[in-house]
Enzyme design. Structure first.
Site, PDB file in Angstrom:
ATOM      1  N   HIS A   1       0.836  -1.204   0.000  1.00 39.12           N
ATOM      2  CA  HIS A   1       0.000   0.000   0.000  1.00 39.12           C
ATOM      3  C   HIS A   1       0.869   1.251   0.000  1.00 39.12           C
ATOM      4  O   HIS A   1       1.451   1.619   1.015  1.00 39.12           O
ATOM      5  CB  HIS A   1      -0.931   0.003   1.221  1.00 39.12           C
ATOM      6  CG  HIS A   1      -1.950   1.098   1.190  1.00 39.12           C
ATOM      7  ND1 HIS A   1      -3.299   0.858   1.111  1.00 39.12           N
ATOM      8  CD2 HIS A   1      -1.827   2.449   1.225  1.00 39.12           C
ATOM      9  CE1 HIS A   1      -3.964   2.001   1.104  1.00 39.12           C
ATOM     10  NE2 HIS A   1      -3.077   2.983   1.175  1.00 39.12           N
TER      11      HIS A   1
ATOM     12  N   HIS B   1       1.332   5.284  -2.448  1.00 38.90           N
ATOM     13  CA  HIS B   1       0.780   6.182  -3.472  1.00 38.90           C
ATOM     14  C   HIS B   1       1.957   6.788  -4.242  1.00 38.90           C
ATOM     15  O   HIS B   1       2.429   7.884  -3.921  1.00 38.90           O
ATOM     16  CB  HIS B   1      -0.064   7.273  -2.822  1.00 38.90           C
ATOM     17  CG  HIS B   1      -1.292   6.760  -2.139  1.00 38.90           C
ATOM     18  ND1 HIS B   1      -2.547   6.850  -2.694  1.00 38.90           N
ATOM     19  CD2 HIS B   1      -1.454   6.129  -0.950  1.00 38.90           C
ATOM     20  CE1 HIS B   1      -3.439   6.317  -1.870  1.00 38.90           C
ATOM     21  NE2 HIS B   1      -2.792   5.861  -0.803  1.00 38.90           N
TER      22      HIS B   1
ATOM     23  N   GLN C   1      -9.761   9.125  -5.443  1.00 41.76           N
ATOM     24  CA  GLN C   1      -9.312   9.865  -4.261  1.00 41.76           C
ATOM     25  C   GLN C   1     -10.461  10.522  -3.491  1.00 41.76           C
ATOM     26  O   GLN C   1     -10.441  10.572  -2.252  1.00 41.76           O
ATOM     27  CB  GLN C   1      -8.321  10.948  -4.712  1.00 41.76           C
ATOM     28  CG  GLN C   1      -7.838  11.879  -3.633  1.00 41.76           C
ATOM     29  CD  GLN C   1      -6.708  11.283  -2.825  1.00 41.76           C
ATOM     30  OE1 GLN C   1      -5.769  10.709  -3.366  1.00 41.76           O
ATOM     31  NE2 GLN C   1      -6.789  11.395  -1.519  1.00 41.76           N
TER      32      GLN C   1
ATOM     33  N   HIS D   1      -9.668   1.759   0.084  1.00 42.71           N
ATOM     34  CA  HIS D   1      -9.497   2.607   1.262  1.00 42.71           C
ATOM     35  C   HIS D   1     -10.871   2.687   1.922  1.00 42.71           C
ATOM     36  O   HIS D   1     -11.832   3.162   1.303  1.00 42.71           O
ATOM     37  CB  HIS D   1      -9.094   4.016   0.852  1.00 42.71           C
ATOM     38  CG  HIS D   1      -7.686   4.192   0.405  1.00 42.71           C
ATOM     39  ND1 HIS D   1      -7.147   3.506  -0.662  1.00 42.71           N
ATOM     40  CD2 HIS D   1      -6.704   5.011   0.877  1.00 42.71           C
ATOM     41  CE1 HIS D   1      -5.895   3.893  -0.829  1.00 42.71           C
ATOM     42  NE2 HIS D   1      -5.603   4.794   0.095  1.00 42.71           N
TER      43      HIS D   1
ATOM     44  N   GLU E   1     -11.462   5.079   6.671  1.00 43.99           N
ATOM     45  CA  GLU E   1     -10.218   5.749   7.078  1.00 43.99           C
ATOM     46  C   GLU E   1     -10.581   7.054   7.793  1.00 43.99           C
ATOM     47  O   GLU E   1     -10.407   8.157   7.281  1.00 43.99           O
ATOM     48  CB  GLU E   1      -9.314   6.020   5.882  1.00 43.99           C
ATOM     49  CG  GLU E   1      -7.941   6.532   6.291  1.00 43.99           C
ATOM     50  CD  GLU E   1      -7.060   6.914   5.129  1.00 43.99           C
ATOM     51  OE1 GLU E   1      -5.915   7.319   5.385  1.00 43.99           O
ATOM     52  OE2 GLU E   1      -7.502   6.828   3.965  1.00 43.99           O
TER      53      GLU E   1
ATOM     54  N   ASP F   1       2.182   3.460   2.796  1.00 40.19           N
ATOM     55  CA  ASP F   1       1.163   4.460   2.475  1.00 40.19           C
ATOM     56  C   ASP F   1       1.777   5.698   1.847  1.00 40.19           C
ATOM     57  O   ASP F   1       1.666   5.899   0.644  1.00 40.19           O
ATOM     58  CB  ASP F   1       0.329   4.807   3.711  1.00 40.19           C
ATOM     59  CG  ASP F   1      -0.996   5.476   3.343  1.00 40.19           C
ATOM     60  OD1 ASP F   1      -1.310   5.541   2.140  1.00 40.19           O
ATOM     61  OD2 ASP F   1      -1.716   5.920   4.251  1.00 40.19           O
TER      62      ASP F   1
ATOM     63  N   TRP G   1       0.199  13.941   3.161  1.00 44.62           N
ATOM     64  CA  TRP G   1      -0.387  13.179   4.265  1.00 44.62           C
ATOM     65  C   TRP G   1       0.657  12.804   5.319  1.00 44.62           C
ATOM     66  O   TRP G   1       0.349  12.687   6.489  1.00 44.62           O
ATOM     67  CB  TRP G   1      -1.060  11.915   3.722  1.00 44.62           C
ATOM     68  CG  TRP G   1      -2.267  12.205   2.895  1.00 44.62           C
ATOM     69  CD1 TRP G   1      -3.571  12.265   3.317  1.00 44.62           C
ATOM     70  CD2 TRP G   1      -2.286  12.482   1.489  1.00 44.62           C
ATOM     71  NE1 TRP G   1      -4.394  12.569   2.260  1.00 44.62           N
ATOM     72  CE2 TRP G   1      -3.641  12.698   1.128  1.00 44.62           C
ATOM     73  CE3 TRP G   1      -1.306  12.568   0.502  1.00 44.62           C
ATOM     74  CZ2 TRP G   1      -4.028  13.002  -0.183  1.00 44.62           C
ATOM     75  CZ3 TRP G   1      -1.687  12.868  -0.800  1.00 44.62           C
ATOM     76  CH2 TRP G   1      -3.034  13.082  -1.133  1.00 44.62           C
TER      77      TRP G   1
END
Length: 422
Positions: free
Chosen positions: A57, A59, A153, A211, A214, A310, A316
């Site tokens: 996982h 991005h 997203q 996702h 979350e 992640d 983030w």
């Protein structure tokens, strides 16, 4: 492709040192003694030799932008991060996405990570990120195996055009159908989004990784819909629920029932220690909880749970370097995975459990498999996690693609070095 012989290798779950013979990029033999010539001989010196580390996982379309953009995440929240990303993404080019992602691929290789699942935003109607990462996947295939997830997203029903661009991404050849139902405008749209993700995954023959939940909101309960769809369609083994941080805040009766259904569905779960230690439950004040899913409870009930990185230097999470051993180290503390058997589970969560999430075959140090492996500067899983040990050798298809010389610390007041090992 030549041959390689690795001597004095410590394999997981086996106290007897082994020799590993590799020929033509495949594992040929694994024995205590192998009397054979080879083009290259490596002495593992009793250190742990494992299959490649896996990050299920990340991005890659967003990596490294925290070090490039001028707007910072002042509140540190997930919502502000999404807003920053939406602004930043307007100026992204294919060249910049691929340049950043390729740099992180090099970081992964140095950390022994040779299997990666990346999510990519599909709410941008140009689908520039999807195109970029599909190209990157092909360009780096000799170094690392990448799966690409179509990730809406901001949801698929939250604005006109989101659904259409999501379907176009699936048609472009991504590997996995993703989602974010908790970001839809209503609970009803969130349920509909989960159900439609399963419909489209069946139609296009994709794996599933959503996702989901979350948030710190205990009323966010979309993972139960995933469990229902997985059971009814017999799709649990190809389905993964990522984050599920709201589960941290569910009441225990409901959580017990839910985990039973997840186990029944044979679903996979991913927790992301870096991001979820800082993004969730920020509205709590004190006492301040941490938004981890109930990994220990799920593992105890037979659910496959993995660890993901992640974010790597994005809005983030502004830190990170692609080191999954460091992620396991953090979860050792934040997930209270400190029991002796749990340390073994932690290492599973960055290797075999993550490989299962990605539905991988040809993974593992077994005769006939592709010869991908890592030699650590550590004798066992606990030592590696404790010291965040380097990978002295990263081997891909029988070839060394990275070597690392661990630091030497010379004490000046006596003729000794320190390596922090017992």
């Amino acid at each position: 492709m030549g041959s390689m012989l690795i001597k004095n290798a410590k394999l997981r779950g086996d106290d007897t040192l082994k020799c590993i013979l590799i020929e033509d990029g495949k594992f040929k033999a694994i024995e205590e003694v192998i009397d054979a010539e080879a083009d290259q001989i490596i002495d593992a010196r009793g250190n742990l030799v494992t299959p490649p580390i896996v990050d299920p996982h990340v991005h890659l379309d967003a990596v490294l932008v925290a070090g490039l953009m001028t707007r910072k995440n002042i509140t540190g929240t997930l919502i502000e991060a999404v807003g920053i990303w939406n602004d930043w993404a307007k100026g992204l080019t294919k060249e910049k996405i691929k340049e950043n992602a390729r740099k992180v691929v090099d970081w992964y290789v140095a950390n022994g990570v040779l299997r990666v699942r990346t999510h990519v935003d599909t709410t941008d109607p140009s689908l520039l990120g999807v195109e970029s990462l599909l190209e990157l996947k092909e360009e780096v295939k000799d170094l690392i195996d990448i799966q690409v997830v179509a990730f809406p997203q901001n949801g698929i029903y939250a604005a006109p055009g989101y659904y259409d661009s999501y379907v176009r991404a699936l048609e472009m050849g991504v590997d996995v159908a993703g989602g974010a139902p908790h970001l839809e405008l209503t609970r009803e749209d969130g349920v509909k989004a989960v159900e439609e993700t399963y419909n489209l995954a069946e139609k296009y023959g994709k794996l599933i990784d959503i996702h989901i939940d979350e948030t710190g909101d205990p009323a966010s309960r979309f993972v139960e819909v995933m469990a229902k769809e997985s059971i009814n369609r017999n799709m649990g083994e190809i389905s993964t629920a990522s984050h599920t941080t709201a589960m941290h805040n569910y009441n225990n009766d409901y959580a017990h029932k839910l985990i039973g259904n997840i186990a029944r569905a044979k679903m996979n779960m991913i927790t992301n220690p870096f991001d979820n230690s800082v993004l969730q439950n920020r509205m709590d004040g004190y006492p301040r909880k941490r938004g981890y899913t109930r990994a220990d409870e799920m593992l105890d009930r037979g659910v496959n749970v993995a660890i993901g990185h992640d974010s790597i230097m994005d809005p983030w999470y502004a830190l990170g370097k692609g080191n999954m051993v460091l992620a396991a180290y953090l979860f050792y503390h934040m997930g209270q995975m400190t029991g002796a058997s749990q340390v073994q589970q932690l290492f599973d969560m960055i290797t075999v459990n993550s490989a299962k999430c990605m539905h991988l075959d040809d993974y593992g140090i077994e005769i006939g498999n592709t010869a991908d492996l890592v030699i650590f500067d550590g004798r066992n899983e606990e030592e590696i996690i404790r010291l965040q040990s380097e990978c002295t050798h990263v081997i891909r298809r029988g070839n060394v693609i990275c070597e690392t010389a661990p630091a030497t610390r010379q004490l000046k007041y006596k003729d000794e070095t320190v390596d922090f090992k017992l």
